[in-house]
Write a protein that holds these residues in place. Structure first.
Motif, short mmCIF file in Angstrom:
data_model
loop_
_atom_site.label_atom_id
_atom_site.label_comp_id
_atom_site.label_asym_id
_atom_site.label_seq_id
_atom_site.Cartn_x
_atom_site.Cartn_y
_atom_site.Cartn_z
N GLY A 211 -3.16 1.77 -0.92
CA GLY A 211 -4.27 1.16 -2.00
C GLY A 211 -5.00 0.08 -1.22
N GLN B 123 -1.97 9.04 -6.06
CA GLN B 123 -3.07 8.50 -7.16
C GLN B 123 -1.79 9.26 -7.63
OE1 GLN B 123 -4.51 8.85 -4.80
NE2 GLN B 123 -6.74 8.94 -4.72
N GLN B 187 -5.67 -2.54 -7.67
CA GLN B 187 -5.42 -2.04 -8.89
C GLN B 187 -7.03 -2.37 -10.21
OE1 GLN B 187 -4.06 1.67 -8.52
NE2 GLN B 187 -5.55 2.57 -10.82
N ILE B 218 -8.24 4.06 -5.35
CA ILE B 218 -6.82 4.39 -6.55
C ILE B 218 -7.57 3.90 -7.66
CG2 ILE B 218 -5.10 2.90 -4.55
CD1 ILE B 218 -6.20 0.55 -4.97
N GLY B 221 -6.04 6.80 -10.52
CA GLY B 221 -4.73 6.33 -11.04
C GLY B 221 -4.56 6.81 -12.51
#
Lengths: 355, 355
Positions: A211, B123, B187, B218, B221
């Motif tokens: 990520g 994810q 994130q 990401i 997710g």
């Protein structure tokens, strides 16, 4: 009807983008001549099938593609307009408004100029990684201005078509606002996150996963190239960055409140789905056939084999739940016209299909 | 010497990570039992070779792996410690400090507990995408606490080893600070950029390229999973986000100054190179053999063929410049011990090698 011929063409600047344009034009049958202040680049490009280093009479060229670094664009375009009297001149720069303003300031006749921007590239640079397919199915923006001749616009359209790109037409200023949002801001934010890594102990960095690598990949791009792009679009970027700065400030205020954090994350997920292309059709377009999975080793493998034998194209698979019964259930998402047939075949093979 | 046996083991929670751990243990010869509040998940995992749904006497289990969502971790771990009196209990949660504090607050004896965190995932979620190779060569952090028994620590080490992971040992708090920096902050920033896309017209989004997709990947997710992770680590995250907020503010102040922007971008590029693994050896380790490229079609192809015939492993290729002469030059980077041999072979084949 206006006839458009691009041959012979001259490509000035044989980095990744210039050399790839030249390869694509050569493949399309255009006679392509190459020029580069860095002679090695031109030789490598020529050797990779991008064209020839031979020079023609300046009046012979029909098209000149300027593919030099952003800071040099305006002067090289102006020089090309003066040097090649019968050529349409275009460029492949990432920012269009500043270049157009600089060209206008020279007082030159810009009828033979029409800007363009093929949306393809890489953090790699140079003709060694060039490919005639670099632009296939990629967006290619053309930015005609109010004094562009129709012939010039048609020539640049044809250039983009010969390179296999999808054409989009926008005003220069509008283009810059858009690429600021979808390209320059992500570049700066990627660099923001990547720069923060320098403060971390090596022990922390070894926990980095895919990520973080994805988020920071484009930050590996050339700072000397990107400084020019940012400088040419800093007005639009300031506005966008101030919005993100405010959004980040609001996130920090609510970081202790899980509901607010989830709203923020959910908004992000919806944003990824707003991107065209990659995220496919809405699940609602498919019909779901729910099949019970026996608790036995290999059941799933047999299930997939039987679905395959049914000749039905599976779009997605999800695991379904029935809170009231301890039973495994798989949702098989298929074209609605195939759902009944799949249900019948699977039932006939002994599977329990939920009505 | 303490004997460590993990068989039979119980995996509670058969999502992507739990099912993958179970598959890896099964492959390593451990007898694995599966349990999941979502029965369908357990059935799918069993059918994909993760283990069996059969239950043993609670006293039989040697290892219990808790792989449930973050918010449920502490209660499921506490229950497992009470239910399985002879098992080492571990979990695979992304945040360790809060869970340990919650467990301590129960007053339970935590000698048989040692936390861990395999740094792998996706994810995507659920046992359909599980793989026994998910952890191979990935980092697996174990977080022993001051009352963990040696037996427990060794059992969890063995678990990580059987899964093929690279072991790192850290205190829980230290781990949380590190993953906050390299995982949770990226994130949130990815979601920040992705969320901003919702405000853009579709016409702008069609200019999006691979860079934006990487930065925002990401953010796709699961918000319900990530809210739990963020909530459990919000203290550390606030500090990190405030630093990024300040850095972004400083960037906005200097966005009109190309030198400052280049410094910012250069810092970002150095940050990407600080990440271990992906960015390879420093170029200075290689010797460069500079070869002149004749201005002739196909010269480069012949050059590469001759280099290949020389049996030398090429580490990198760059284009070199001689501002004083119009000549193409390629820098071929090879192991220093092979440079002389390459020079001799290429010279013998008629190429001009720069001394």
């Amino acid at each position: 009807m206006i006839q458009v011929s691009l041959s012979p063409a001259l490509v000035i600047g044989t980095g990744l983008v210039g050399a790839s344009v030249a390869q694509a034009l050569t493949r399309a049958g255009v006679e392509v001549h190459l020029s580069d202040a860095r002679y090695s680049h031109a030789v490598v490009a020529a050797s990779r099938g991008a064209g020839t280093l031979a020079e023609l009479d300046p009046g012979a060229y029909k098209l000149v593609v300027v593919a030099v670094p952003p800071a040099a664009l305006a002067s090289v375009i102006a020089e090309a307009l003066a040097t090649y009297p019968n050529a349409t001149v275009t460029d492949v720069g990432s920012v269009k408004g500043v270049v157009l303003a600089q060209l206008r300031a020279t007082g030159a006749d810009l009828a033979r100029y029409c800007g363009s921007h093929p949306m393809a590239g890489s953090q790699k640079d140079g003709p060694l990684t060039a490919s005639p397919d670099l632009f296939v199915d990629r967006t290619w923006v053309i930015t005609p201005h109010d004094t562009s001749a129709a012939q010039s616009v048609l020539s640049v359209r044809k250039l983009a078509e010969l390179c296999g790109a999808r054409l989009v037409t926008m005003a220069a200023q509008h283009h810059d606002e858009a690429v600021g949002q979808v390209s320059h801001v992500p570049q700066l934010i990627s660099a923001l996150v990547a720069g923060g890594l320098l403060d971390l102990p090596a022990e922390h960095l070894q926990l980095a996963g895919q990520g973080l690598r994805d988020v920071t990949r484009i930050a590996g791009g050339d700072p000397k190239l990107w400084r020019q792009i940012i400088a040419a679009n800093s007005g639009a970027l300031r506005v966008e960055l101030e919005e993100l700065h405010a959004d980040l400030g609001r996130l920090i205020e609510v970081i202790d409140d899980p509901d607010s954090v989830e709203s923020f994350l959910d908004r992000g997920r919806r944003g990824t789905r707003a991107l065209p292309g990659k995220h496919g059709s809405a699940p609602s377009e498919w019909a779901e056939v729910v099949i019970e999975i026996p608790d036995a080793p290999g059941a799933l493998a047999r299930l997939f084999t039987d679905i395959e034998d049914a000749g039905v194209n599976v779009e997605d698979i999800t695991i379904d739940h029935d809170p009231s019964r301890p039973v495994g259930m798989l949702g098989v998402h298929v074209d609605p016209t195939a759902a009944m047939s799949l249900t019948n075949v699977m039932t006939a093979k002994g599977w329990t299909v939920k009505p």
